[in-house]
Write a protein that holds these residues in place. Structure first.
Motif, short mmCIF file in Angstrom:
data_model
loop_
_atom_site.label_atom_id
_atom_site.label_comp_id
_atom_site.label_asym_id
_atom_site.label_seq_id
_atom_site.Cartn_x
_atom_site.Cartn_y
_atom_site.Cartn_z
N ALA A 195 -16.61 -26.28 -0.80
CA ALA A 195 -17.67 -26.07 0.30
C ALA A 195 -18.02 -24.63 0.00
O ALA A 195 -17.15 -23.98 -0.54
N ASP A 196 -19.38 -24.44 -0.13
CA ASP A 196 -19.91 -23.25 -0.73
C ASP A 196 -19.30 -22.71 -2.10
O ASP A 196 -19.38 -21.73 -2.42
N GLY A 197 -19.06 -23.72 -2.91
CA GLY A 197 -18.75 -23.50 -3.99
C GLY A 197 -19.65 -23.38 -5.02
O GLY A 197 -20.99 -23.36 -4.71
N ILE A 198 -19.68 -23.49 -6.26
CA ILE A 198 -20.82 -23.43 -7.42
C ILE A 198 -21.77 -24.31 -7.10
O ILE A 198 -22.87 -24.11 -7.23
N ILE A 199 -21.21 -25.47 -7.11
CA ILE A 199 -22.35 -26.74 -6.85
C ILE A 199 -23.28 -26.67 -5.66
O ILE A 199 -24.28 -26.66 -5.72
N GLU A 200 -22.67 -26.35 -4.30
CA GLU A 200 -23.25 -26.11 -3.35
C GLU A 200 -24.34 -25.15 -3.17
O GLU A 200 -25.19 -25.12 -2.71
N THR A 201 -23.84 -23.98 -4.05
CA THR A 201 -24.77 -22.90 -3.82
C THR A 201 -25.71 -22.85 -5.02
O THR A 201 -26.64 -21.97 -4.90
N SER A 202 -25.51 -23.53 -5.97
CA SER A 202 -26.61 -23.55 -6.89
C SER A 202 -27.39 -24.92 -7.46
O SER A 202 -28.29 -24.83 -8.31
N PHE A 203 -27.28 -25.86 -6.58
CA PHE A 203 -27.89 -27.10 -6.92
C PHE A 203 -28.67 -27.49 -5.70
O PHE A 203 -28.19 -27.21 -4.37
N SER A 204 -29.59 -28.21 -5.99
CA SER A 204 -30.69 -28.40 -4.83
C SER A 204 -30.47 -29.13 -3.48
O SER A 204 -30.49 -28.73 -2.48
N PRO A 205 -29.15 -29.86 -3.67
CA PRO A 205 -28.83 -30.79 -2.43
C PRO A 205 -27.76 -29.91 -1.79
O PRO A 205 -27.60 -30.16 -0.37
N ALA B 66 -22.54 -19.43 -16.87
CA ALA B 66 -21.18 -18.79 -17.24
C ALA B 66 -20.28 -20.18 -17.01
O ALA B 66 -19.57 -20.19 -17.93
N ILE B 67 -20.50 -21.04 -15.99
CA ILE B 67 -19.63 -22.17 -15.81
C ILE B 67 -19.82 -23.19 -16.87
O ILE B 67 -18.93 -23.91 -17.45
N LEU B 68 -21.02 -23.38 -17.34
CA LEU B 68 -21.20 -24.42 -18.43
C LEU B 68 -20.88 -23.94 -19.72
O LEU B 68 -20.47 -24.73 -20.44
N ASP B 69 -20.72 -22.54 -19.83
CA ASP B 69 -20.09 -21.99 -21.10
C ASP B 69 -18.66 -22.73 -21.17
O ASP B 69 -18.05 -23.12 -22.22
N VAL B 70 -18.03 -22.35 -20.11
CA VAL B 70 -16.57 -22.80 -19.94
C VAL B 70 -16.48 -24.39 -20.11
O VAL B 70 -15.46 -24.83 -20.93
N LEU B 71 -17.30 -25.17 -19.32
CA LEU B 71 -17.17 -26.56 -19.53
C LEU B 71 -17.54 -27.08 -20.78
O LEU B 71 -17.08 -28.15 -21.09
N ALA C 96 -17.74 -37.16 -23.05
CA ALA C 96 -18.17 -36.34 -24.14
C ALA C 96 -19.85 -36.27 -24.16
O ALA C 96 -20.39 -35.30 -24.11
N SER C 97 -20.37 -37.18 -23.78
CA SER C 97 -22.03 -37.40 -23.92
C SER C 97 -22.64 -36.69 -22.88
O SER C 97 -23.68 -36.15 -23.00
N VAL C 98 -21.90 -36.40 -21.71
CA VAL C 98 -22.49 -35.73 -20.49
C VAL C 98 -22.04 -34.38 -20.43
O VAL C 98 -22.25 -33.62 -19.40
N ASN C 99 -21.11 -34.08 -21.17
CA ASN C 99 -20.03 -32.59 -20.89
C ASN C 99 -20.52 -31.77 -21.90
O ASN C 99 -20.84 -30.58 -21.54
N PHE C 100 -20.22 -32.16 -23.18
CA PHE C 100 -19.97 -31.17 -24.25
C PHE C 100 -21.37 -30.37 -24.73
O PHE C 100 -21.35 -29.29 -25.41
N GLY C 101 -22.50 -30.81 -24.27
CA GLY C 101 -23.65 -30.55 -24.65
C GLY C 101 -24.27 -29.54 -23.36
O GLY C 101 -25.49 -29.14 -23.41
N GLN C 102 -23.58 -29.13 -22.16
CA GLN C 102 -24.15 -28.93 -21.06
C GLN C 102 -24.67 -27.22 -21.42
O GLN C 102 -25.66 -26.93 -20.89
N TYR C 103 -23.84 -26.47 -22.02
CA TYR C 103 -24.31 -25.11 -22.29
C TYR C 103 -25.43 -25.18 -23.54
O TYR C 103 -26.47 -24.45 -23.25
N THR C 104 -25.31 -26.19 -24.34
CA THR C 104 -26.41 -26.01 -25.45
C THR C 104 -27.92 -26.20 -24.75
O THR C 104 -28.82 -25.58 -25.12
N TYR C 105 -27.94 -27.38 -23.62
CA TYR C 105 -29.15 -27.55 -23.13
C TYR C 105 -29.33 -26.78 -21.85
O TYR C 105 -30.54 -26.64 -21.56
N ALA C 106 -28.56 -26.75 -20.92
CA ALA C 106 -28.67 -26.01 -19.69
C ALA C 106 -28.37 -24.66 -19.52
O ALA C 106 -28.49 -24.04 -18.62
#
Length: 489
Positions: A208-218, A437-442, A377-387
């Motif tokens: 609750a009130d974490g990164i997803i809830e505060t940074s994504f549309s829903p 920052a979080i996508l760089d970590v993930l 792998a297909s949905v995770n390790f390219g996150q910082y590259t693209y997003a």
């Protein structure tokens, strides 16, 4: 537009695109609640875009129309989300055309708001334009769709289908199989660090009130949407890559407690055929891809076959006779717990594989190992590259379209400063930097990561961005490639 379409196929969310098989596009939601079901994307609009190639009917027959359809999943949440500060939401559809060179081209984007606050349903379709105002409207529409796609990717393609749904496999393996059991030893590397990273996700990402809830549309409805998607979209047999490419089945099991669930229950027994491949015994891997240049599917099927070959050799060594599978009490208890306890909400579904023969076990184990390795792998390790560059994949849209019942003042602002409106629609500075920052970590590989392999061919040509998310090996750090055994980050 070219890059927008390319990333739909070769980016970090290759699981959502589906073939258009019927026209007109229509919603399956209750029109009494959500308004007329017909899409605002018309035949005339499409044929104006594909003039010189074919007619709409020919495009359907030749399997050249594809759609990102986030209409029915998100539309029931529009009213709720719009009550939250600093965010907005639409139901959306994005239509693509397959060019003769096997690349995609976006044709139209439809955004829909259901009846709410005493106002009727609103929807509008936008198309690529040479007119200056049309260009900016198209850019704004793409920003909304990208926010929808980012949410679907993070909540469903990534968290739900890999991290979340793997937990029952891990728990059942540790509860029901001894450490000496051959299937325990086979699966153990594929479960490395997953429970730990999931605990951290619950503490900092999806809380609750974490990164997803505060940074994504829903916003605060993110996990609720994830739960609804599990009910509607998830089935074990379709987590296997070949089955995923062919089709998906929606079946609701929620009781009629909330209005949202009541509405979505109208989708019971509704099929979505992804149509990204068809069975063909003469084609490589037994599947013929609908889009030949679909790097995720091409590389993924190679990896799927390698995993299946390894699992087959292993299982056949320990279970040379079919009766040994059915008589293995630990193994049967393991599979029973996964179905009836770990995924208890779906324990009575008819699509669960039976576990009686080595072939049954091979399919089950290949599916599990694919989810923890190739799928993740297909949905995770390219996150910082693209997003990491947030205009490429904004996680939130904060402003409504200026054509949605805009006042004269709103429209004047758009006409005079469209670039400012686009920036106001994008994530705020704090949202963008937090997500970066979080996508760089993930996206980071740890130095002690364990990979499926050491080398593979790199498929790309001059001027084409290489697809490397399913290359088996990677160096430490953010590399945009590498397939670890497990969901370790």
């Amino acid at each position: 537009d070219e890059e927008f379409a390319r990333q739909t196929l070769s980016g970090i969310n290759p699981y959502a695109l589906q073939l258009v098989t019927e026209w007109p596009l229509k919603s399956k939601l209750d029109p009494a609640i959500y308004g007329p079901p017909e899409s605002a994307i018309t035949k005339e609009m499409v044929e104006q875009q594909i003039r010189g190639f074919c007619s709409l009917e020919e495009a359907l027959e030749q399997k050249k129309l594809f759609v990102l359809d986030y209409h029915d999943l998100f539309l029931p949440y529009v009213k709720k989300v719009r009550q939250l500060p600093g965010t907005t939401l639409y139901g959306s559809r994005t239509l693509f055309f397959l060019n003769p060179d096997e690349t995609l081209r976006p044709l139209a984007i439809e955004l829909t708001r259901p009846p709410m606050d005493g106002k009727p349903q609103w929807k509008e379709a936008y198309t690529p334009s040479w007119h200056s105002s049309g260009v900016w409207l198209w850019r704004l529409a793409k920003a909304h769709v990208l926010a929808h796609d980012s949410g679907y990717h993070q909540l469903i393609s990534h968290w739900l289908r890999t991290h979340c749904c793997t937990e029952p496999y891990i728990i059942a393996t540790n509860r029901q199989l001894s450490e000496m059991h051959p299937i325990y030893r086979l699966l153990h590397p594929h479960f490395r660090y997953t429970m730990e990273i999931n605990a951290l996700a619950r503490a900092y990402l999806i809380n609750a009130d974490g990164i997803i809830e505060t940074s994504f549309s829903p916003g605060k409805y993110s996990m609720e949407i994830c739960s609804v998607a599990y009910d509607l979209l998830w089935r074990f047999d379709h987590e296997a890559l070949p089955a995923d490419l062919i089709s998906r089945y929606l079946e609701s099991a929620f009781p009629d407690i909330f209005e949202i669930f009541t509405a979505i229950n109208l989708l019971t027994n509704f099929f979505i055929t992804r149509g990204m491949a068809v069975e063909d015994p003469d084609a490589p891997h037994g599947l013929r891809l609908t889009i030949k240049d679909y790097p995720f599917a091409s590389d993924g099927l190679v990896l799927w076959d390698i995993l299946k070959e390894w699992v087959s050799d292993y299982v056949n060594h320990y279970y040379p006779e079919a009766s040994l599978v059915e008589s293995d009490e630990e193994l049967q208890a393991w599979w029973t717990e996964i179905r009836t306890v770990g995924h208890g909400d779906k324990k009575d579904e008819p699509w669960w594989p039976v576990l009686k023969t080595p072939q049954d076990l091979i399919q089950i184990l290949t599916t599990i190992t694919w989810v923890t390795s190739g799928h993740h792998a297909s949905v995770n390790f390219g996150q910082y590259t693209y997003a990491g560059y947030f205009p490429s994949r904004p996680t939130i849209a904060r402003k409504n379209m200026p054509t949605e019942e805009a006042t004269e003042r709103d429209w004047e602002f758009f006409m005079n400063k469209p670039e400012v409106l686009l920036l106001l629609c994008f994530p705020s500075q704090i949202q963008a930097t937090t997500v970066m920052a979080i996508l760089d970590v993930l996206s980071n590989h740890s130095p002690d990561e364990e990979y499926l392999g050491e080398k593979s061919e790199n498929r790309n040509g001059a001027g084409i961005v290489p697809y490397e998310f399913l290359k088996p090996f990677s160096e430490p750090g953010v590399t945009g490639k590498g397939v670890p055994y497990s969901i370790s980050i």
